[in-house]
Design an enzyme around this catalytic site. Structure first.
Site, PDB file in Angstrom:
ATOM      1  N   ARG A  37     -28.075  63.761   6.058  1.00 20.10           N
ATOM      2  CA  ARG A  37     -27.139  64.678   6.729  1.00 20.10           C
ATOM      3  C   ARG A  37     -26.818  64.239   8.153  1.00 20.10           C
ATOM      4  NH1 ARG A  37     -29.914  70.439   5.914  1.00 20.10           N
ATOM      5  NH2 ARG A  37     -31.770  69.125   6.076  1.00 20.10           N
TER       6      ARG A  37
ATOM      7  N   LYS B 214     -29.687  60.184  13.008  1.00 19.17           N
ATOM      8  CA  LYS B 214     -30.915  59.694  12.373  1.00 19.17           C
ATOM      9  C   LYS B 214     -30.623  58.488  11.479  1.00 19.17           C
ATOM     10  CE  LYS B 214     -33.647  63.966  12.398  1.00 19.17           C
ATOM     11  NZ  LYS B 214     -34.346  64.979  11.569  1.00 19.17           N
TER      12      LYS B 214
ATOM     13  N   ASP C 167     -24.106  65.960   3.055  1.00 19.05           N
ATOM     14  CA  ASP C 167     -25.076  66.936   2.573  1.00 19.05           C
ATOM     15  C   ASP C 167     -25.022  66.928   1.053  1.00 19.05           C
ATOM     16  OD1 ASP C 167     -26.488  69.267   1.814  1.00 19.05           O
ATOM     17  OD2 ASP C 167     -25.955  70.278   3.680  1.00 19.05           O
TER      18      ASP C 167
ATOM     19  N   SER D  80     -39.734  63.036  -7.542  1.00 16.74           N
ATOM     20  CA  SER D  80     -40.289  64.352  -7.817  1.00 16.74           C
ATOM     21  C   SER D  80     -41.497  64.559  -6.901  1.00 16.74           C
ATOM     22  CB  SER D  80     -40.652  64.482  -9.302  1.00 16.74           C
ATOM     23  OG  SER D  80     -41.100  65.790  -9.585  1.00 16.74           O
TER      24      SER D  80
ATOM     25  N   TYR E  70     -40.669  75.447  -4.804  1.00 14.39           N
ATOM     26  CA  TYR E  70     -40.649  73.982  -4.734  1.00 14.39           C
ATOM     27  C   TYR E  70     -40.998  73.371  -6.092  1.00 14.39           C
ATOM     28  CZ  TYR E  70     -41.750  69.265  -3.036  1.00 14.39           C
ATOM     29  OH  TYR E  70     -41.792  67.903  -2.844  1.00 14.39           O
TER      30      TYR E  70
ATOM     31  N   LYS F 146     -38.819  70.888  -8.598  1.00 13.61           N
ATOM     32  CA  LYS F 146     -39.298  69.561  -8.977  1.00 13.61           C
ATOM     33  C   LYS F 146     -39.579  69.467 -10.479  1.00 13.61           C
ATOM     34  CE  LYS F 146     -39.195  67.518  -4.956  1.00 13.61           C
ATOM     35  NZ  LYS F 146     -38.343  66.326  -4.714  1.00 13.61           N
TER      36      LYS F 146
END
Length: 334
Positions: A70, A74, A96, A174, A188, A192
């Site tokens: 994004r 960075k 994004d 994953s 989460y 995954k």
């Protein structure tokens, strides 16, 4: 040793051979070698953590590398760091993964992709009862829907002239929390676990195009994201997660590329991950007849080990709740 005992020993040693022969003929998809050198590797979440380590590793193996994340700032920092350490110039794309149009635009501007590593991920640990639904949706949108966006957008680029370009790979990052549910990881783990269903079905859809799918299952990895995660983790999550040690990002990157190059569907990253992979093999594709043999022979042992882990985890949960009830009774003056 008597001749009779020697005969029994000889028969015992021969027993696995028919099974190995059957598995050699049976396992699908067939073994494959996927080169990295001089090929285009496109990595999402490539500006930090495991993604940045993957980009370094790909560049060091002579790949043409693109990274997507994004933050353009960075990305530029990551580009400079990779160029300094490897001398390879990296293409960067700011988008994004929740925005399919932005992702499609980035893919359209990139070179045809040979290896796509869908690595982006976010994690906010919390018990579901206490967690805001916006946080749940955020994890599902980035980790799962973002993966759908990336793969759907990239498939035409990956398939283009595939016969002339050799085998391709789509690898999804994953987590060991995508193999087993952990306290405080409800949303989460759901995001995954979803990647496995995506990967298993996708492999059947793209195998005819010489595209090979991999699922990587790292444990806790020493990244900036883990530092922030540890600040938010429920105490019980930290107690249970302590049973599996953390790895370095560059270790995960090396193991990931080793698995990708051999076309492995499941890529565990440590001993606990290997046990989990055997215990949860299910109907997953398996290219290696030797690994298929291990899965069959060790399935019962792996299940026993899994029950031992569950005994430890539920014991920790029970002990923690007892201690907290005692504290509540003491502080309330009852």
């Amino acid at each position: 040793m008597s001749n009779s005992n020697l005969s029994y020993l000889f028969l015992l040693l021969l027993l696995p051979l028919p099974l190995l022969l059957i598995l050699y003929l049976l396992v699908r998809p067939r073994p494959v070698k996927i080169p990295i050198k001089n090929r285009h590797v496109f990595i999402t979440g490539g500006s930090s953590g495991i993604g940045l380590a993957l980009a370094h590793q790909a560049a060091s193996e002579g790949a043409r590398v693109s990274i997507l994340a994004r933050s353009l700032d960075k990305l530029e920092q990551a580009k400079q760091a990779i160029q300094l350490s490897t001398g390879i110039d990296v293409a960067v794309f700011a988008a994004d993964v929740r925005d399919y149009d932005a992702v499609s635009k980035a893919i359209g501007e990139a070179d045809p992709i040979d290896v796509l590593i869908v690595n982006q991920g976010v994690f906010v640990p919390q018990e579901l009862e206490k967690q805001e639904l916006d946080e749940v949706k955020f994890m599902i949108d980035v980790n799962l829907m973002g993966s759908f966006h990336m793969i759907k957008a990239a498939l035409p680029s990956i398939k283009n002239n595939r016969t002339d370009r050799g085998p391709a790979s789509i690898a999804l990052m994953s987590s060991q929390a995508g193999q087993v549910g952990i306290y405080g990881y409800t949303a989460y783990s759901a995001s995954k676990f979803g990647l496995r269903g995506l990967a298993e079905a996708l492999q059947q859809e793209v195998i005819a195009d010489d595209i090979h799918v991999s699922l990587i299952f790292p444990p806790d990895t020493d990244t900036p994201g883990l530092v922030e995660e540890n600040k938010l983790r429920p105490q019980l999550t930290s107690i249970i997660a302590a049973s599996s040690g953390a790895m370095k990002a560059d270790e995960v990157a090396k193991i990931t590329f080793s698995g990708i190059k051999s076309g492995s569907f499941i890529i565990p990253c440590n001993f606990e991950g290997r046990l989990l992979s055997i215990a949860t093999a299910g109907l997953a594709p398996q290219r290696s007849y030797l690994m298929a043999f291990v899965e069959i022979v060790a399935a019962g042992i792996a299940r026993f080990a899994a029950l031992c882990f569950q005994w430890n985890w539920y014991g920790s949960i029970e002990k923690w709740h007892k201690q907290n009830r005692k504290k509540w009774i003491h502080t309330s003056g009852m």
